[in-house]
Motif scaffolding. Sequence first.
Motif, mmCIF file in Angstrom:
data_model
loop_
_atom_site.group_PDB
_atom_site.id
_atom_site.type_symbol
_atom_site.label_atom_id
_atom_site.label_comp_id
_atom_site.label_asym_id
_atom_site.label_seq_id
_atom_site.Cartn_x
_atom_site.Cartn_y
_atom_site.Cartn_z
ATOM 1 N N ASP A 14 -3.057 13.050 2.817
ATOM 2 C CA ASP A 14 -2.456 14.379 2.686
ATOM 3 C C ASP A 14 -2.781 15.268 3.891
ATOM 4 O OD1 ASP A 14 -1.257 13.903 0.230
ATOM 5 O OD2 ASP A 14 -3.044 14.487 -0.889
ATOM 6 N N ASN A 42 -4.262 8.150 -0.425
ATOM 7 C CA ASN A 42 -2.976 8.855 -0.480
ATOM 8 C C ASN A 42 -2.103 8.487 0.723
ATOM 9 O OD1 ASN A 42 -3.696 10.445 -2.844
ATOM 10 N ND2 ASN A 42 -5.053 11.581 -1.485
ATOM 11 N N SER A 45 1.502 9.719 1.711
ATOM 12 C CA SER A 45 1.791 11.011 2.340
ATOM 13 C C SER A 45 1.879 10.931 3.857
ATOM 14 C CB SER A 45 0.714 12.038 1.951
ATOM 15 O OG SER A 45 0.695 12.249 0.551
ATOM 16 N N ARG A 72 -0.567 5.414 -3.504
ATOM 17 C CA ARG A 72 -0.490 5.815 -4.905
ATOM 18 C C ARG A 72 0.928 6.103 -5.381
ATOM 19 N NH1 ARG A 72 -5.617 6.593 -6.695
ATOM 20 N NH2 ARG A 72 -7.226 6.854 -5.117
#
Length: 293
Positions: A14, A42, A45, A72
């Motif tokens: 992120d 993550n 992202s 994810r």
Amino acid sequence: MRWPDRFVTFLDGDKSSEDAIVSALEDRPAFEERGVVVVVDNAESVKLGGALSEYVDATEADGSIVLVAVYRGARLSKGWVQLAEKARVVEHPRFKPWERDKIKGRIVKEVAQLGLTLADAAFDVLFKVHGEQTDCMVNEVRKAAYLLAKGEEITADLVLSLCARRVAIAPWDVSEAAFGKEPRRALQAVSMLYQDQGDDCLVPIVASMIKQMEQAVVMRSLLERKQTAEAIATALGLHPYRVQRELPVVQKHGMSQLIEQMNNLCELEAQVKGAASSKRTLVELAVLSVAAS
């Protein structure tokens, strides 16, 4: 994860770019023989433009540099699909609360990798305590592995000694209580789930209610066609005992009521997945509506 012989860098997708990942992979002090491990959580992202793929192609696959990407999302993006073709992919899908057999298969595989076996009663305890949360189940069996020798069985007593002593609440408990016309128990289950998970529990609760509503519509339709409990069980792929247990509840709901409730739940699903305010209140009102219908 422990790599005492490597430099380990943890990045959050992120907050990290593709260039940051490549820089972390290249970051090793001069004259240092230890390898490098970069873990990117993550990863869905991270927008990939080709730099990471080019780095992988240009780097010798000698095991000194390792990239672990934790993705994810529900489906790999095109860039990660291309990278996955050059690597090893381990998939752990999120299961629905009613997908008990799939959840059990996932845990049995994990236990087998640890060189152990799992008693059916032990899985029953894990499922009762953790529901569809397979990551929690995996943690429990890994703890058990420290106490057993290779080839031994994880028993229900051992699982009970390791698990937190609490009654597990799953989204399915909410829908079961609502359809059983037990509003107090249904709202209590919502409250307990909300304490543990916050707003994250609301979508699974609605999904479980829709699933049970679909099942109720089929049951009611077959009942009106004078089908037997055995025929209904076969049509739904359920055990006859479960159908016999749920038929008295289904008979309390008319077809028009069920269809109306299904439409309401579909609208509710869009609301809890969107930007609606007071989502918990909307779910609780839907639970009460089903219990009162």
